[in-house]
Design a protein around this motif. Sequence first.
Motif, PDB file in Angstrom:
ATOM      1  N   ARG A 265       0.838  -1.182   0.000  1.00 38.28           N
ATOM      2  CA  ARG A 265       0.000   0.000   0.000  1.00 38.28           C
ATOM      3  C   ARG A 265       0.884   1.246   0.000  1.00 38.28           C
ATOM      4  N   ALA A 266       0.383   2.310  -0.587  1.00 37.30           N
ATOM      5  CA  ALA A 266       1.157   3.552  -0.661  1.00 37.30           C
ATOM      6  C   ALA A 266       1.101   4.252   0.695  1.00 37.30           C
ATOM      7  N   VAL A 267       2.091   4.030   1.513  1.00 41.71           N
ATOM      8  CA  VAL A 267       2.163   4.642   2.832  1.00 41.71           C
ATOM      9  C   VAL A 267       3.459   5.448   2.898  1.00 41.71           C
ATOM     10  N   GLN A 268       3.325   6.731   3.201  1.00 36.82           N
ATOM     11  CA  GLN A 268       4.521   7.565   3.276  1.00 36.82           C
ATOM     12  C   GLN A 268       5.334   7.193   4.512  1.00 36.82           C
ATOM     13  N   PRO A 269       6.635   6.989   4.355  1.00 32.47           N
ATOM     14  CA  PRO A 269       7.464   6.647   5.506  1.00 32.47           C
ATOM     15  C   PRO A 269       7.587   7.824   6.463  1.00 32.47           C
ATOM     16  N   GLN A 270       7.592   7.535   7.735  1.00 35.19           N
ATOM     17  CA  GLN A 270       7.792   8.559   8.747  1.00 35.19           C
ATOM     18  C   GLN A 270       9.276   8.620   9.086  1.00 35.19           C
ATOM     19  N   ILE A 271       9.935   9.673   8.653  1.00 37.23           N
ATOM     20  CA  ILE A 271      11.377   9.815   8.868  1.00 37.23           C
ATOM     21  C   ILE A 271      11.593  10.866   9.944  1.00 37.23           C
ATOM     22  N   PRO A 272      12.195  10.500  11.069  1.00 40.90           N
ATOM     23  CA  PRO A 272      12.381  11.449  12.178  1.00 40.90           C
ATOM     24  C   PRO A 272      13.103  12.712  11.725  1.00 40.90           C
ATOM     25  N   GLY A 273      12.553  13.849  12.139  1.00 41.22           N
ATOM     26  CA  GLY A 273      13.185  15.128  11.828  1.00 41.22           C
ATOM     27  C   GLY A 273      12.871  15.681  10.458  1.00 41.22           C
ATOM     28  N   LEU A 274      12.198  14.899   9.596  1.00 41.64           N
ATOM     29  CA  LEU A 274      11.902  15.350   8.240  1.00 41.64           C
ATOM     30  C   LEU A 274      10.569  16.089   8.223  1.00 41.64           C
ATOM     31  N   CYS A 275      10.532  17.215   7.522  1.00 39.43           N
ATOM     32  CA  CYS A 275       9.281  17.956   7.367  1.00 39.43           C
ATOM     33  C   CYS A 275       8.233  17.039   6.731  1.00 39.43           C
ATOM     34  N   PRO A 276       7.053  16.913   7.328  1.00 37.66           N
ATOM     35  CA  PRO A 276       6.044  15.984   6.787  1.00 37.66           C
ATOM     36  C   PRO A 276       5.566  16.367   5.390  1.00 37.66           C
ATOM     37  N   TYR A 277       5.820  17.600   4.977  1.00 41.50           N
ATOM     38  CA  TYR A 277       5.414  18.030   3.640  1.00 41.50           C
ATOM     39  C   TYR A 277       6.430  17.646   2.568  1.00 41.50           C
ATOM     40  N   PHE A 278       7.563  17.067   2.981  1.00 43.02           N
ATOM     41  CA  PHE A 278       8.577  16.645   2.011  1.00 43.02           C
ATOM     42  C   PHE A 278       8.343  15.183   1.644  1.00 43.02           C
ATOM     43  N   GLN A 279       7.815  14.957   0.474  1.00 42.64           N
ATOM     44  CA  GLN A 279       7.566  13.595  -0.020  1.00 42.64           C
ATOM     45  C   GLN A 279       8.015  13.541  -1.482  1.00 42.64           C
ATOM     46  N   PRO A 280       9.328  13.519  -1.723  1.00 44.81           N
ATOM     47  CA  PRO A 280       9.836  13.653  -3.097  1.00 44.81           C
ATOM     48  C   PRO A 280       9.614  12.437  -3.974  1.00 44.81           C
ATOM     49  N   PHE A 281       9.360  11.264  -3.372  1.00 49.45           N
ATOM     50  CA  PHE A 281       9.233  10.038  -4.161  1.00 49.45           C
ATOM     51  C   PHE A 281       7.810   9.475  -4.079  1.00 49.45           C
ATOM     52  N   TYR A 282       7.313   9.016  -5.220  1.00 52.15           N
ATOM     53  CA  TYR A 282       6.075   8.258  -5.208  1.00 52.15           C
ATOM     54  C   TYR A 282       6.294   6.952  -4.455  1.00 52.15           C
ATOM     55  N   GLN A 283       5.291   6.547  -3.711  1.00 45.62           N
ATOM     56  CA  GLN A 283       5.293   5.221  -3.116  1.00 45.62           C
ATOM     57  C   GLN A 283       4.610   4.268  -4.098  1.00 45.62           C
ATOM     58  N   PRO A 284       4.828   2.952  -3.980  1.00 45.02           N
ATOM     59  CA  PRO A 284       4.204   2.010  -4.925  1.00 45.02           C
ATOM     60  C   PRO A 284       2.688   2.205  -5.005  1.00 45.02           C
ATOM     61  N   ASN A 285       2.184   2.183  -6.233  1.00 49.67           N
ATOM     62  CA  ASN A 285       0.755   2.324  -6.521  1.00 49.67           C
ATOM     63  C   ASN A 285       0.215   3.726  -6.251  1.00 49.67           C
ATOM     64  N   GLU A 286       1.078   4.650  -5.916  1.00 55.06           N
ATOM     65  CA  GLU A 286       0.636   6.020  -5.646  1.00 55.06           C
ATOM     66  C   GLU A 286       0.788   6.845  -6.922  1.00 55.06           C
ATOM     67  N   CYS A 287      -0.128   7.794  -7.120  1.00 59.24           N
ATOM     68  CA  CYS A 287      -0.031   8.642  -8.303  1.00 59.24           C
ATOM     69  C   CYS A 287      -0.703   9.980  -8.015  1.00 59.24           C
ATOM     70  N   GLY A 288      -0.534  10.894  -8.946  1.00 60.22           N
ATOM     71  CA  GLY A 288      -1.236  12.167  -8.848  1.00 60.22           C
ATOM     72  C   GLY A 288      -0.736  13.087  -7.761  1.00 60.22           C
ATOM     73  N   LYS A 289       0.573  13.164  -7.555  1.00 59.09           N
ATOM     74  CA  LYS A 289       1.128  14.058  -6.540  1.00 59.09           C
ATOM     75  C   LYS A 289       2.140  14.988  -7.213  1.00 59.09           C
ATOM     76  N   ALA A 290       1.925  16.272  -7.094  1.00 61.13           N
ATOM     77  CA  ALA A 290       2.774  17.238  -7.784  1.00 61.13           C
ATOM     78  C   ALA A 290       4.218  17.187  -7.289  1.00 61.13           C
ATOM     79  N   LEU A 291       5.138  17.430  -8.216  1.00 58.29           N
ATOM     80  CA  LEU A 291       6.580  17.502  -7.942  1.00 58.29           C
ATOM     81  C   LEU A 291       7.096  16.244  -7.250  1.00 58.29           C
ATOM     82  N   CYS A 292       6.567  15.098  -7.654  1.00 56.77           N
ATOM     83  CA  CYS A 292       6.994  13.804  -7.143  1.00 56.77           C
ATOM     84  C   CYS A 292       7.651  13.044  -8.286  1.00 56.77           C
ATOM     85  N   VAL A 293       8.645  12.220  -7.997  1.00 56.92           N
ATOM     86  CA  VAL A 293       9.291  11.431  -9.045  1.00 56.92           C
ATOM     87  C   VAL A 293       9.158   9.942  -8.738  1.00 56.92           C
TER      88      VAL A 293
END
Length: 800
Positions: free
Chosen positions: A235-263
Amino acid sequence: MYVINNNYETLKTEMSQMCIFNDVKATDTEEEDEQTEKKYRRCEKAGCSATYPVCFASTSERCAKNGYTSRWYHLSCGEHFCNECFDHYYRRLLSKTQLRHKLNWFSNGKSEPSLKAFMADQQLPYWIQCTNPDCRKWRQLTKEIQLTASLAASYRCGMKFNNVKTEGADHCSQPEDLRVAEVTESWWQSMLILPPLFKDSPASPFLAAYYPDCVGMSPSGSSVSPNELRGDHCRAVQPQIPGLCPYFQPFYQPNECGKALCVRPDMMELDELYEFPEFSRDPTMYLALRNLILASWHKNCKEVLTAEKCALHVIVRGLVRIRCVQEMDRVLHFMTRKGLINTGVLSVSRPLLPERQRCKNVIIIGAGASGLAAARQLHNFGTQVMVLEARERIGGRVWDNTSMGVTVGQGAQIVNGCVNNPIALMCEQMGIKMHKLGERCDLFQEGGQATDPSIDKRMDFHFNAILDVVSEWRKDKSQSQDQPLGEKVQEVKKNFLQESGMQFSDLEEKVLQFHLSNLEFACGSPLGQVSARSWDHNEFFAQFSGDHTLLTKGYSLLLYKLAEGLDIRTKCPVQSIDYSGDHVKVTSTNGSQWTAQKVLVSVPLTLLQKNFIQFNPPLSERKMKAIHSLGAGIIEKVALQFPFRFWDGKIQGADYFGHIPPSPDHRGMFGVFYDMDPQGKRAVLMSIISGDAVAAVREMEDKTIIDICMKVLRELFKEQVQQKRLATEFFVTHWSRDVWSQMSYSYVKTGGSGEAYDILAEDIQGKVFFAGEATNRHFPQTVTGAYLSGVREASKMAAM
């Protein structure tokens, strides 16, 4: 010791025994050839330059070393292992180390855990570069030494394990292994048998849901449980990385789509393939480098990310590490140029791009969000930039008012979707907190009664259903068959009521008018002027997701930071742009002239429509048609300060509340009120005038507009508001009268198309460029869109 090949005499002996390259002369006689064949055997890999390979493994007691073996196993042109060592690992029941490696690889990876993969991943020695700036030679570590980022950051030639320099000879003066020079050759990479797979990459925490070997990482270094589902099953679940701004999600997760400025971390984008065609057949090295760079940037976006910093985290065995570090420069410069990294309000001490990738000088017309974004990028690239601004201030349609004790944006102030939004990036860089807006919006009728939420929910459903029917209608319609959105909505609504036999109650009709008012706010125009075919053209592209937030300190802080250190000339309205010669000549209304290699026009759409700037040669008919097929939308704002927060008890902590219009004629007149102090200390409300209501108040005095607004508030809060004039301070915007904007944001007029945004964004002869929200087809009508258009044009200029 870290390095076993540092003794000069030993090195000379070993070099004579190592791979002999293509320039080694063949023996002169057949007799010598026969003798050589008995003593040595060439690598059978076609094109391999190692005439006399050497086994790096040295595991078997019968290892061929640099002598004869029945077969050489090729990993790269400088790295082979002999058949005897192959036999040791493969034919005599695999060692515990290799069995463990194979199980780990099977559990985490998608590729085959072959013996060659094991040798490349576990047995090849690491290579490390001397950090002495006068040396920078590459040295081979002994096989038992594990490379780490800290070791790579401190290594010097001749360094011992305890980090104490050995006495005696200058180890940096010893020559570099001849194989290193060969790695730099363009063909070398094509001779690799296996792609490089990084260990301990900074991208690992971001990409735990992927097969690591699909994103350039080694399965043997994965810490994910073997039982954890990956790839298509995850499932497309964003990883929780300690200290990382929650708005930073540069990579698509598997089966995830439709997110701006994501690779996609496992796939190259089109512009990447265009820039790096040599990686099209096997993108693994590029993906490993790109993912590492993106992850590193998002982990620390407050400092310039350099190739040197990234290279420390390239942990991969063998000579290929040298090639990866060499490629890092190109990849990092590309990503910097594109604005994927080293962007925002970052200040730099030296140019981010090499001289060959930057133009000499640029003039930017307009100091709004787009102009300042381009200026900051180009300045950081190393380009000489001058910004000409007609107003006495910077910011354009961003203009904050702080007279009421809180910041109220007379222009933009809300961020619509924070995930990967560059506004969120700049806030993170500056340590600015945004206020997350809640979803609750109670609707109040005149008389003060709150509307039943079930009625609002039902009418919201019908409202969206009407728009869905419009979407179906337009699928087979050409541009010439377009209709005004307002007419089409009324037609669909009428047909629905007739066919269903339903009838909306008076309250339901009013609630529908409230939702139509919000649509006019979003479009910046009465629906009768908006294209039914293209009103939401940008929704076909991935949009920003996540929280909607209020910039409680305003957008101006960000723009002022962008402007720091830039050459900005205010009160310099531009009259003409002459691009007929080799250079572009810009003339202001007072007669001052400047020349530059390139010019960026970042003025509001209205000024182009009204020919405020004369172009020589004139703009093409195609571009002028695009300019006029877009509408210059207008909304106005009012803000009022009160002696106390009379609304608190009724809205119960909501960030905003809605006003249901008493009739369609009143639609757009103060439809929503925003509480401008989430802390609940100041009593300030801001409201919007949109649609036909904008024209109705255009010639009114501010006092009259405020009286209308207060009348609405007294109707909504009858028990709480008794005084005739309760507001102690107020302001009313007049963007329609503002000489240098005359608009709020763009929309597609009836008969127009979203393609007009792209046409408007096209440069002219590589000399004149265009930026602004009305040039951003993906993200129009927003400060984010304006900012990104400036970054886009800076990238185009650098690429040219």
